[in-house]
Design a protein around this motif. Structure first.
Motif, PDB file in Angstrom:
ATOM      1  N   SER A  77       0.813  -1.217   0.000  1.00 45.83           N
ATOM      2  CA  SER A  77       0.000   0.000   0.000  1.00 45.83           C
ATOM      3  C   SER A  77       0.845   1.265   0.000  1.00 45.83           C
ATOM      4  CB  SER A  77      -0.928   0.010   1.222  1.00 45.83           C
ATOM      5  OG  SER A  77      -0.185  -0.088   2.423  1.00 45.83           O
ATOM      6  N   ASP A  78       2.174   1.130   0.133  1.00 48.77           N
ATOM      7  CA  ASP A  78       3.069   2.279   0.059  1.00 48.77           C
ATOM      8  C   ASP A  78       3.612   2.491  -1.354  1.00 48.77           C
ATOM      9  OD1 ASP A  78       2.869   2.808   2.803  1.00 48.77           O
ATOM     10  OD2 ASP A  78       4.414   1.327   3.252  1.00 48.77           O
ATOM     11  N   TRP A 142      -5.153   1.529  -5.471  1.00 46.52           N
ATOM     12  CA  TRP A 142      -4.550   0.739  -4.397  1.00 46.52           C
ATOM     13  C   TRP A 142      -3.461   1.523  -3.651  1.00 46.52           C
ATOM     14  CZ3 TRP A 142      -5.653  -3.416  -1.746  1.00 46.52           C
ATOM     15  CH2 TRP A 142      -4.658  -4.010  -0.971  1.00 46.52           C
ATOM     16  N   ALA A 143      -2.638   2.267  -4.373  1.00 51.93           N
ATOM     17  CA  ALA A 143      -1.497   2.932  -3.733  1.00 51.93           C
ATOM     18  C   ALA A 143      -1.052   4.126  -4.566  1.00 51.93           C
ATOM     19  CB  ALA A 143      -0.327   1.956  -3.570  1.00 51.93           C
ATOM     20  N   THR A 144      -0.309   5.019  -3.923  1.00 46.73           N
ATOM     21  CA  THR A 144       0.345   6.110  -4.633  1.00 46.73           C
ATOM     22  C   THR A 144       1.710   5.610  -5.102  1.00 46.73           C
ATOM     23  OG1 THR A 144      -0.773   7.801  -3.317  1.00 46.73           O
ATOM     24  CG2 THR A 144       1.248   8.451  -4.463  1.00 46.73           C
ATOM     25  N   ILE A 145       1.859   5.471  -6.411  1.00 42.43           N
ATOM     26  CA  ILE A 145       3.069   4.873  -6.978  1.00 42.43           C
ATOM     27  C   ILE A 145       3.910   5.972  -7.615  1.00 42.43           C
ATOM     28  CG2 ILE A 145       3.951   3.160  -8.598  1.00 42.43           C
ATOM     29  CD1 ILE A 145       1.147   1.832  -8.439  1.00 42.43           C
ATOM     30  N   ALA A 223      14.784   6.525   9.025  1.00 38.58           N
ATOM     31  CA  ALA A 223      14.553   7.534   7.988  1.00 38.58           C
ATOM     32  C   ALA A 223      13.634   6.986   6.906  1.00 38.58           C
ATOM     33  CB  ALA A 223      15.888   7.958   7.383  1.00 38.58           C
ATOM     34  N   LYS A 224      13.855   5.727   6.551  1.00 36.96           N
ATOM     35  CA  LYS A 224      12.996   5.091   5.561  1.00 36.96           C
ATOM     36  C   LYS A 224      11.566   4.992   6.083  1.00 36.96           C
ATOM     37  CE  LYS A 224      12.483   0.764   2.973  1.00 36.96           C
ATOM     38  NZ  LYS A 224      13.045  -0.587   2.750  1.00 36.96           N
ATOM     39  N   SER A 225      11.414   4.672   7.375  1.00 35.73           N
ATOM     40  CA  SER A 225      10.087   4.574   7.969  1.00 35.73           C
ATOM     41  C   SER A 225       9.356   5.901   7.927  1.00 35.73           C
ATOM     42  CB  SER A 225      10.209   4.086   9.423  1.00 35.73           C
ATOM     43  OG  SER A 225       8.948   4.052  10.038  1.00 35.73           O
ATOM     44  N   THR A 226      10.100   7.009   8.173  1.00 32.89           N
ATOM     45  CA  THR A 226       9.491   8.335   8.107  1.00 32.89           C
ATOM     46  C   THR A 226       8.959   8.605   6.710  1.00 32.89           C
ATOM     47  OG1 THR A 226      10.976   9.169   9.823  1.00 32.89           O
ATOM     48  CG2 THR A 226       9.910  10.808   8.403  1.00 32.89           C
ATOM     49  N   LYS A 227       9.764   8.286   5.688  1.00 35.74           N
ATOM     50  CA  LYS A 227       9.334   8.498   4.304  1.00 35.74           C
ATOM     51  C   LYS A 227       8.149   7.610   3.970  1.00 35.74           C
ATOM     52  CE  LYS A 227      12.407   9.127   1.121  1.00 35.74           C
ATOM     53  NZ  LYS A 227      13.498   8.904   0.131  1.00 35.74           N
ATOM     54  N   GLN A 228       8.184   6.351   4.435  1.00 34.96           N
ATOM     55  CA  GLN A 228       7.084   5.443   4.158  1.00 34.96           C
ATOM     56  C   GLN A 228       5.798   5.910   4.823  1.00 34.96           C
ATOM     57  OE1 GLN A 228       8.667   1.660   5.420  1.00 34.96           O
ATOM     58  NE2 GLN A 228       9.361   1.148   3.360  1.00 34.96           N
ATOM     59  N   ASN A 229       5.915   6.462   6.070  1.00 38.50           N
ATOM     60  CA  ASN A 229       4.725   6.980   6.736  1.00 38.50           C
ATOM     61  C   ASN A 229       4.102   8.102   5.926  1.00 38.50           C
ATOM     62  OD1 ASN A 229       4.764   5.256   8.913  1.00 38.50           O
ATOM     63  ND2 ASN A 229       5.916   6.646  10.241  1.00 38.50           N
ATOM     64  N   LYS A 230       4.947   8.969   5.363  1.00 35.82           N
ATOM     65  CA  LYS A 230       4.434  10.060   4.546  1.00 35.82           C
ATOM     66  C   LYS A 230       3.759   9.523   3.290  1.00 35.82           C
ATOM     67  CE  LYS A 230       3.833  14.346   3.353  1.00 35.82           C
ATOM     68  NZ  LYS A 230       2.844  15.177   4.061  1.00 35.82           N
ATOM     69  N   GLN A 231       4.398   8.560   2.623  1.00 32.94           N
ATOM     70  CA  GLN A 231       3.800   7.970   1.430  1.00 32.94           C
ATOM     71  C   GLN A 231       2.496   7.251   1.773  1.00 32.94           C
ATOM     72  OE1 GLN A 231       7.042   5.552   0.066  1.00 32.94           O
ATOM     73  NE2 GLN A 231       7.787   7.110  -1.336  1.00 32.94           N
ATOM     74  N   ARG A 232       2.477   6.584   2.945  1.00 29.27           N
ATOM     75  CA  ARG A 232       1.278   5.876   3.373  1.00 29.27           C
ATOM     76  C   ARG A 232       0.135   6.846   3.609  1.00 29.27           C
ATOM     77  NH1 ARG A 232       3.374   3.659   7.492  1.00 29.27           N
ATOM     78  NH2 ARG A 232       4.062   1.769   6.455  1.00 29.27           N
ATOM     79  N   GLU A 233       0.449   7.996   4.219  1.00 28.24           N
ATOM     80  CA  GLU A 233      -0.588   8.996   4.449  1.00 28.24           C
ATOM     81  C   GLU A 233      -1.140   9.530   3.134  1.00 28.24           C
ATOM     82  OE1 GLU A 233      -0.794  12.429   7.490  1.00 28.24           O
ATOM     83  OE2 GLU A 233       0.231  13.267   5.762  1.00 28.24           O
TER      84      GLU A 233
END
Length: 455
Positions: A77-78, A142-145, A223-233
């Motif tokens: 979903s990311d 489904w996701a922002t690609i 850092a990757k998690s921060t970026k993924q959280n933003k993409q997930r939002e």
């Protein structure tokens, strides 16, 4: 075998199931194991969509045609691709190298490549000709690609067991290089009546990934998690807007995922009216209007502001988890339950019209649709939407009036209480139509937006 015990239970009687290999059960890799994964992609992780299987239409770095086929290609979903290698029995010593080769190849995919691959998959699965455009719409729902997300595929290896050399290599790739790679182990059991199959995560141990990473890689992962959280939002908000799940001005409530944290913040939240609540607006960048100050925020930005002010916490959060509707469903819950956005019959809305209101809506709809040749209409779950190049407005049917939420006009320029305007924000105004006399003023406001889009 992973040490688990499986029993068939009847009341106080428990009979241990016998662990067996898939081959002993007459099960095959492609005809059975692969089909299970395609039918139940959740075994690969939460929110996973199958993109293709047995894919082999690519060319290697040398320009020669690759002969091997990737078992399963999925998408989370990311917007990140997942390369999946399936082995019915114990994995061979080189399975991780094979998967890395495929990951390198799919990391070169463009968005056009991905859409074409998925269109072929859907056509094969459905037995109908699915266009590239239709496949792209399904992926977007489904996701922002992005091109960046396609560059970072993850890897899943699935087998009944893994040689120590494979496990050691995977641990190195994960801990030292920060590669998102997992080992999933399955085990078949023969019970008195059936064959059962379990799937468990062999590596990394679930829930303790951060403790098995080196300090340097741990920082990279954060850092990757921060970026993924933003993409997930971004993905969550985009899906909610596309599917028309929330009405304009629908009220949402702040709720921390921890009861203790919520109670710790209670006094601060109650100290001023509006701190607990925000209203929804159809704005992908800032969909929440905080009632405490009337300003627009992203779900994460507002959640972090509240957490810092109320509890002194400044850690990264997944903001859409903190905002719930009146049914106590978070934005994440709502997005996860969505099918791809689609039109609904317009009768879903017109059936709510009173006898007096129906001719008023018909006149408004006819006048607006005929005011210009490039105006279109979509009927979604929550509202009727009218578009030119971009959205002009949302129309909601109520018992005694029509609510028209007009995008691109500011309440500062069109004050509340002035004519048909009953509410608004800096990004849209809320107008009401109760009589035929209200139609012309609303159409005049919509013409302002139409002209802005033409400029």
């Amino acid at each position: 075998m992973n040490g688990e015990l499986v029993f068939t239970v009847t009341g106080a009687s428990a009979i241990a199931a016998t662990p067996i290999g898939l081959a002993d059960a007459g099960l095959k890799e492609r005809q059975h194991l692969q089909e299970w994964v395609i039918a139940h992609p959740q075994v690969l992780g939460p929110s996973v969509k199958i993109v293709a299987f047995e894919f082999g239409s690519w060319t290697g770095y040398t320009g020669e045609k690759e002969k091997d086929r990737l078992d399963v290609l999925a998408l989370d979903s990311d917007g990140h691709l997942i390369v999946v290698e399936l082995k019915r029995d114990k994995a061979p010593d080189t399975v991780e190298m094979q998967a890395l080769k495929y990951a390198a190849l799919v990391s070169r995919f463009t968005r056009d490549d991905l859409d074409k691959v998925h269109a072929r998959y859907l056509s094969k699965q459905t037995g109908t000709d699915v266009s590239v455009e239709q496949a792209a719409e399904e992926l977007d729902a489904w996701a922002t690609i992005t091109e960046e997300s396609l560059r970072l595929p993850s890897v899943v290896l699935m087998a009944s067991d893994f040689p120590p050399t494979v496990t050691a290599t995977v641990v190195f790739l994960h801990q030292q290089l920060g590669l998102d790679i997992r080992l999933l182990a399955f085990q078949a059991y023969q019970t008195a009546n059936d064959v059962l199959v379990t799937v468990s995560q062999h590596y990394p141990p679930p829930g303790i990934e951060e403790f098995v990473l080196s300090p340097e890689v741990n920082e990279q992962q954060k850092a990757k998690s921060t970026k993924q959280n933003k993409q997930r939002e971004i993905s969550t908000v985009a899906r909610l807007i596309a599917a028309d799940v929330l009405s304009p001005d629908e009220r949402l409530t702040f709720r921390a995922p921890s009861t203790d944290l919520q109670e710790q913040m209670a006094d601060w939240l109650d100290a001023e009216p509006g701190r607990r609540h925000a209203t929804w607006q159809d704005d992908a960048a800032a969909p929440l209007v905080w009632e405490a100050d009337g300003k627009s925020y992203s779900p994460t930005g507002l959640a972090r502001l509240i957490l810092e002010e109320a509890a002194g916490k400044t850690s990264q959060v997944q903001g859409p988890l903190y905002w719930v509707n009146e049914s106590v469903q978070s934005l994440v819950d709502l997005a996860a339950s969505l099918p791809p956005a689609a039109d609904v019959p317009i009768e879903v809305h017109t059936s709510k019209l009173s006898v007096a209101l129906k001719p008023i809506w018909e006149s408004f709809d006819t006048d607006l649709m005929h005011s210009a040749s490039d105006i279109s209409r979509q009927s979604r779950v929550k509202s009727i939407k009218y578009y030119r190049k971009k959205k002009l407005c949302d129309l909601l049917v109520h018992g005694d009036h029509l609510s028209v939420y007009i995008r691109g006009l500011s309440a500062a320029q069109h004050p509340i209480g002035h004519g048909v305007v009953v509410g608004g924000t800096p990004r849209y105004i809320h107008a009401q139509i109760k009589t035929h006399a209200d139609i012309a003023p609303v159409l005049n406001l919509l013409k302002l937006v139409y002209d802005k889009q033409e400029a």
